[in-house]
Enzyme design. Structure first.
Site, PDB file in Angstrom:
ATOM      1  N   ALA A 209      44.304  -8.729  -4.721  1.00 14.64           N
ATOM      2  CA  ALA A 209      43.468  -8.816  -3.514  1.00 14.64           C
ATOM      3  C   ALA A 209      43.494  -7.482  -2.782  1.00 14.64           C
ATOM      4  CB  ALA A 209      43.967  -9.934  -2.595  1.00 14.64           C
ATOM      5  N   TYR A 210      44.682  -6.923  -2.636  1.00 11.05           N
ATOM      6  CA  TYR A 210      44.830  -5.632  -1.962  1.00 11.05           C
ATOM      7  C   TYR A 210      44.047  -4.560  -2.725  1.00 11.05           C
ATOM      8  CZ  TYR A 210      47.144  -1.675   0.325  1.00 11.05           C
ATOM      9  OH  TYR A 210      47.397  -0.524   1.037  1.00 11.05           O
ATOM     10  N   SER A 211      44.258  -4.479  -4.041  1.00 14.31           N
ATOM     11  CA  SER A 211      43.596  -3.442  -4.845  1.00 14.31           C
ATOM     12  C   SER A 211      42.079  -3.595  -4.755  1.00 14.31           C
ATOM     13  CB  SER A 211      44.039  -3.549  -6.309  1.00 14.31           C
ATOM     14  OG  SER A 211      45.437  -3.416  -6.422  1.00 14.31           O
TER      15      SER A 211
ATOM     16  N   SER B 120      40.293  -5.121  -2.417  1.00 15.92           N
ATOM     17  CA  SER B 120      39.770  -4.859  -1.060  1.00 15.92           C
ATOM     18  C   SER B 120      39.707  -3.354  -0.796  1.00 15.92           C
ATOM     19  CB  SER B 120      40.628  -5.561   0.003  1.00 15.92           C
ATOM     20  OG  SER B 120      41.914  -4.973   0.113  1.00 15.92           O
TER      21      SER B 120
END
Ligand code: NAD
Length: 250
Positions: free
Chosen positions: A156-158, A160
């Site tokens: 999710a972080y990557s 986003s």
């Protein structure tokens, strides 16, 4: 803090996530160079501590960047207090949990996107017209090396942060000719409170990927950001600046 370099005299900067880590150190540097700052952050205690450290040149706004109404209101309030916004630095962000895609909690996937991407979009969206009125602006969106490479167990972080890079490239081109530049930075790991959100083995993995074999320092981030957000950086827009201790060679 006094500084002989005065690139921010007369400039007002909005810094999301400005009460902690990279955002706070950047605020400190802008104030030391003669600017004023609005710290847009959701942590009231950290805002109070940051304001106490920065003094009268700082203003705190408590908001959740994932709520467009709060971002709209904060923009209006900042303009009515300071008359303009010259600089926008979007540093507010969260990591989300470390988990494999098949196990990733769907509500947390959405929360990561709501803050890291949608919140950053709302800030860009509401502040750009203010800058257009003045014919001047500098926007720095804080992405991550994860957005270029994709870290395992941090999808999710990557994803986003990859989207933040895409938004930055798109908006940079839209605003060519308006006196506004829009750039992103892609740091590798920096030692800030955000690391408390991660598993120790994930932090070890990220350190192992950095050829310089150390974490970045907030001073190094503030130095790059305050150059990109100054008048001096005038011929670069829609670009992505590496600051990863040699991890990215592209
Ligand atoms: P930090 O946790 O020290 O600071 C983040 C700040 O954002 C905090 O003050 C927090 O209260 C605020 N924030 C979080 N959610 C918010 C919301 N919904 N609305 C308003 N404020 C909110 O972390 P940091 O390391 O300074 O991170 C700043 C940025 O840098 C983040 O976008 C992060 O993803 C990015 N980044 C950090 C690293 C790193 O290793 N530290 C590496 C690459 C990119």
């Amino acid at each position: 803090m006094a500084n002989s370099i005065r690139r921010y005299e007369g400039r007002h900067a909005v810094i999301t996530g400005g009460a902690s880590g990279i955002g706070f150190r950047t605020a400190e540097r802008i104030v030391s160079e003669g600017g004023t700052v609005s710290l847009w952050d959701m942590d009231a205690t950290k805002i109070d501590e940051a304001k106490a450290a920065l003094g009268a040149s700082s203003h705190g706004v408590r908001l959740d960047v994932s709520d467009p109404d709060q971002v709209d209101k904060a923009t209006q309030e900042t303009v009515s207090t300071f008359g303009k916004i010259d600089v926008l630095i979007c540093s507010a962000g969260i990591t989300g949990p470390n988990a494999k895609v098949a196990d990733y909690p769907i509500d947390q996937w959405k929360r990561v996107f709501d803050i890291n991407l949608h919140g950053l979009f709302y800030c860009n969206r509401f502040v750009v017209p203010v800058m257009q009125k003045n014919g001047y602006g500098r926007i720095v969106n804080v992405a991550s090396i994860a957005g270029k490479e994709g870290n395992p167990n941090a999808s999710a972080y990557s994803a986003s942060k990859a989207a933040v890079i895409g938004l930055t490239k798109s908006l940079g081109k839209e605003l060519v000719g308006d006196g506004i530049t829009v750039n992103a930075i892609t740091p590798a790991t920096v030692d800030t409170p955000i690391l408390q959100q991660l598993k120790p083995e994930f932090i070890d993995y990220m350190l192992s990927k950095i050829p310089m074999q150390r974490f970045g320092k907030v001073e190094e981030l503030a130095s790059l950001i305050t150059w990109i957000a100054s008048e001096e950086c005038s011929f670069t827009t829609g670009a992505v600046f590496d600051i990863s201790g040699g991890r990215a060679t592209y």
